[in-house]
Design an enzyme around this catalytic site. Structure first.
Site, PDB file in Angstrom:
ATOM      1  CG  ASN A 224      72.609  -3.136  31.893  1.00 11.22           C
ATOM      2  OD1 ASN A 224      73.463  -3.890  31.457  1.00 11.22           O
ATOM      3  ND2 ASN A 224      71.768  -2.485  31.120  1.00 11.22           N
TER       4      ASN A 224
ATOM      5  CD  GLN B  18      73.402  -1.149  36.600  1.00 12.91           C
ATOM      6  OE1 GLN B  18      72.971  -1.090  37.756  1.00 12.91           O
ATOM      7  NE2 GLN B  18      72.914  -0.384  35.645  1.00 12.91           N
TER       8      GLN B  18
ATOM      9  CB  SER C 102      78.167   5.627  35.888  1.00 11.98           C
ATOM     10  OG  SER C 102      77.265   6.618  35.473  1.00 11.98           O
ATOM     11  CB  ALA C 103      78.200   9.857  40.042  1.00 10.87           C
ATOM     12  CG  HIS C 104      73.503   8.167  36.393  1.00 11.81           C
ATOM     13  ND1 HIS C 104      72.359   7.596  35.870  1.00 11.81           N
ATOM     14  CD2 HIS C 104      74.500   7.820  35.555  1.00 11.81           C
ATOM     15  CE1 HIS C 104      72.675   6.942  34.754  1.00 11.81           C
ATOM     16  NE2 HIS C 104      73.956   7.068  34.545  1.00 11.81           N
TER      17      HIS C 104
ATOM     18  CB  THR D  17      86.500  23.038  31.680  1.00 13.55           C
ATOM     19  OG1 THR D  17      87.270  23.900  30.853  1.00 13.55           O
ATOM     20  CG2 THR D  17      86.386  23.629  33.080  1.00 13.55           C
TER      21      THR D  17
ATOM     22  CB  CYS E 207      70.661   2.575  27.715  1.00 17.62           C
ATOM     23  SG  CYS E 207      71.242   2.789  29.390  1.00 17.62           S
TER      24      CYS E 207
HETATM   25  N1  PLP Z   1      77.348   0.124  31.561  1.00 15.94           N
HETATM   26  C1  PLP Z   1      76.277  -0.356  32.218  1.00 15.94           C
HETATM   27  C2  PLP Z   1      76.291  -1.766  32.698  1.00 15.94           C
HETATM   28  C3  PLP Z   1      75.176   0.469  32.464  1.00 15.94           C
HETATM   29  O1  PLP Z   1      74.120  -0.009  33.113  1.00 15.94           O
HETATM   30  C4  PLP Z   1      75.212   1.801  31.988  1.00 15.94           C
HETATM   31  C5  PLP Z   1      74.036   2.687  32.167  1.00 15.94           C
HETATM   32  O2  PLP Z   1      72.913   2.246  32.153  1.00 15.94           O
HETATM   33  C6  PLP Z   1      76.373   2.259  31.323  1.00 15.94           C
HETATM   34  C7  PLP Z   1      77.414   1.384  31.119  1.00 15.94           C
HETATM   35  C8  PLP Z   1      76.484   3.657  30.832  1.00 15.94           C
HETATM   36  O3  PLP Z   1      76.756   4.539  31.890  1.00 15.94           O
HETATM   37  P1  PLP Z   1      76.480   6.108  31.722  1.00 15.94           P
HETATM   38  O4  PLP Z   1      75.001   6.296  31.775  1.00 15.94           O
HETATM   39  O5  PLP Z   1      77.172   6.729  32.897  1.00 15.94           O
HETATM   40  O6  PLP Z   1      77.094   6.525  30.442  1.00 15.94           O
END
Ligand code: PLP
Length: 381
Positions: free
Chosen positions: A149, A177, A197-199, A235, A327
């Site tokens: 990432n 990613q 991960s949808a976002h 849920t 993050c």
């Molecule tokens: N793994 C990677 C490589 C990511 O880039 C991210 C989010 O930045 C995650 C895991 C975590 O995903 P989520 O935000 O859906 O918990």
């Protein structure tokens, strides 16, 4: 001008995704576990979404489990495999996302042996070292991300999958990613676990999924009700699930065109940075189009007195980018990924990550603003 170049952190929701979700926020509010018509209608939407996701991955619906996102999916795969499949040894790398790295470290504290595979000075996995680690340690789980990432390095999932199969190791890949940016053909990948991960692909936040290859049987990480076929209590995030499936469908329908467009942005950014900033380099292999995620470009900027203010100065110019992983923002610790690369610590680092909504004009604007910060008179070395 406002420019959003932080799509590896999160993406803007697609309007069509939002429209697909809306009825499940406003009209179809039943609990999918209820057996009356309000519940049944919503249950149908979840199962339709599961089938959509599974079809796109050439997987079976029974192999898809919805979670609250990538972090939960990674935790589930790693923790449950270790506790239930007799895993005694984990192989990972020091450039994994914290969703994996911190999970592995917590298991290490509880006595599981952990090996970190060697990386070259560009952050690429040494496959020979990986082979020796897997070959010499029975009961191994390999957890290595597909696309980094922060720097965009790609791992050859086929080679690692073959290796794991040969030596009987379990293989989990954090595919957050790359999911919905590349076509993952699950039957050919030899992966035991993958995640989405949808976002990260124009869907909503707080929803993701875990792919569990049908050969693996594990128990829940989150205990509670019988949701997700007893694999994840709680849920369901119904409109999230509907949004995730819609976002994935859109991503697959237009993948080639979007990839071409985004690669065009990345190429332009590389060329313009080289032409305008003396001594610019790139972190990892992010300027190598064949071996890096097409959505990420991580620039390594010349030493400059104002490097600490780089993101702040770009922000003032209306440009949102990242210095590493979003993050970790708010923490004073620098990027653990960049720390593993052989790079001059006096250099600045900036990650530009692109989406289908970005334009060439935005690239030109960002390079113009960035190069103003690197005029020769402001450069200290
Ligand atoms: N793994 C990677 C490589 C990511 O880039 C991210 C989010 O930045 C995650 C895991 C975590 O995903 P989520 O935000 O859906 O918990």
């Amino acid at each position: 001008m406002k420019v959003y170049f932080d799509n590896a952190a999160t993406t803007a929701i697609d309007q069509d995704v939002f429209e697909a979700m809306k009825p499940y926020m406003l009209e179809h509010f039943g609990n999918p576990s209820s057996i009356h018509s309000h519940g049944r209608q919503v249950r149908t939407a979840i199962e339709r979404s599961r089938k959509k996701v599974a079809d796109l991955l050439n997987a079976a619906p029974a192999e898809i489990f919805f979670t609250s996102g990538g972090t939960e999916a990674d935790n589930t795969a790693i923790r449950c495999t270790v506790s239930e499949k007799g895993i005694k040894h984990i192989v990972t790398s020091k450039v994994e996302h914290h969703a994996v790295l911190h999970t592995v470290q917590s298991l290490e504290k509880r006595g599981i042996k952990v090996s970190y595979v060697d990386l070259n000075d560009k952050g690429q996995v040494d496959l020979n070292h990986l082979e020796s680690l897997v070959k010499n340690n029975p009961d191994t789980l390999v957890t290595l991300m597909h696309a980094n990432n922060e720097i965009g390095n790609l791992l050859d999932l086929n080679k690692v999958g073959d290796m794991c199969e040969e030596y009987g190791a379990c293989f989990h890949s954090d595919t957050v990613q790359s999911m919905a940016h590349y076509k993952h053909d699950m039957p050919n990948l030899k992966l035991d676990f993958a995640v989405g991960s949808a976002h990260k692909f124009h869907g909503p936040k707080g929803i993701g999924f875990l792919y569990i290859n049908h050969k693996n049987k594990i128990h829940p990480f989150i205990h509670g009700g019988a949701q997700e076929r007893n694999m994840r209590g709680g849920t369901e995030n119904v409109y999230g699930i509907v949004g995730l499936a819609k976002a994935m469908e859109i991503a697959y329908a237009d993948m080639d065109a979007h990839r071409k467009h985004i690669e065009g942005l990345k190429i332009r950014m590389i060329e313009k940075l080289k032409a305008n900033i003396d001594g610019v380099q790139f972190n990892g292999v992010s300027d190598d189009l064949d071996n890096s995620l097409y959505t990420v470009l991580s620039a390594c900027l010349p030493p400059n007195d104002d490097n600490d203010m780089l993101l702040f100065n770009l922000d003032i110019a209306g440009i949102s980018a990242s210095g590493g992983s979003a993050c970790s923002s708010g923490s004073s610790i620098g990027s653990h990924v960049l720390a593993e690369l052989n790079r001059d610590q006096n250099r600045g680092a900036i990650r530009f990550s692109f989406s289908k909504y970005n334009t060439l004009e935005e690239v030109d604007y960002a390079v113009e603003k960035l190069s103003e910060l690197y005029q020769p008179e402001t450069t200290s070395a």
